[in-house]
Design a protein around this motif. Sequence first.
Motif, PDB file in Angstrom:
ATOM      1  N   SER A   3       0.833  -1.203   0.000  1.00  0.00           N
ATOM      2  CA  SER A   3       0.000   0.000   0.000  1.00  0.00           C
ATOM      3  C   SER A   3       0.869   1.255   0.000  1.00  0.00           C
ATOM      4  CB  SER A   3      -0.913   0.004   1.224  1.00  0.00           C
ATOM      5  OG  SER A   3      -1.646   1.198   1.272  1.00  0.00           O
ATOM      6  N   TYR A  35       3.721  10.184   5.267  1.00  0.00           N
ATOM      7  CA  TYR A  35       2.936   8.949   5.337  1.00  0.00           C
ATOM      8  C   TYR A  35       2.813   8.454   6.775  1.00  0.00           C
ATOM      9  CZ  TYR A  35       1.250   4.360   3.777  1.00  0.00           C
ATOM     10  OH  TYR A  35       0.501   3.238   3.549  1.00  0.00           O
ATOM     11  N   HIS A  41      -5.094   6.649   7.758  1.00  0.00           N
ATOM     12  CA  HIS A  41      -5.228   5.319   7.174  1.00  0.00           C
ATOM     13  C   HIS A  41      -6.544   4.716   7.639  1.00  0.00           C
ATOM     14  CE1 HIS A  41      -0.929   5.028   5.909  1.00  0.00           C
ATOM     15  NE2 HIS A  41      -0.828   5.961   6.824  1.00  0.00           N
TER      16      HIS A  41
END
Length: 58
Positions: A3, A35, A41
């Motif tokens: 991912s 990230y 997420h």
Amino acid sequence: MESFFHQFKTERIKRQVFDSAQQLRSTVTEYMRYYNNQRSHSAIGYISPREFECKIRC
């Protein structure tokens, strides 16, 4: 990891030409910080991996 690399290629690398290895290195480092520290997420409740880890350890 799959991912991460998919998102990295889609959001930062696609159609970009780097003038040097240092420029590429800088882009990778910047994206990894984003990230892990800011990007939410869905698999972990729409929080960043850093926030998720803190909840577990704190």
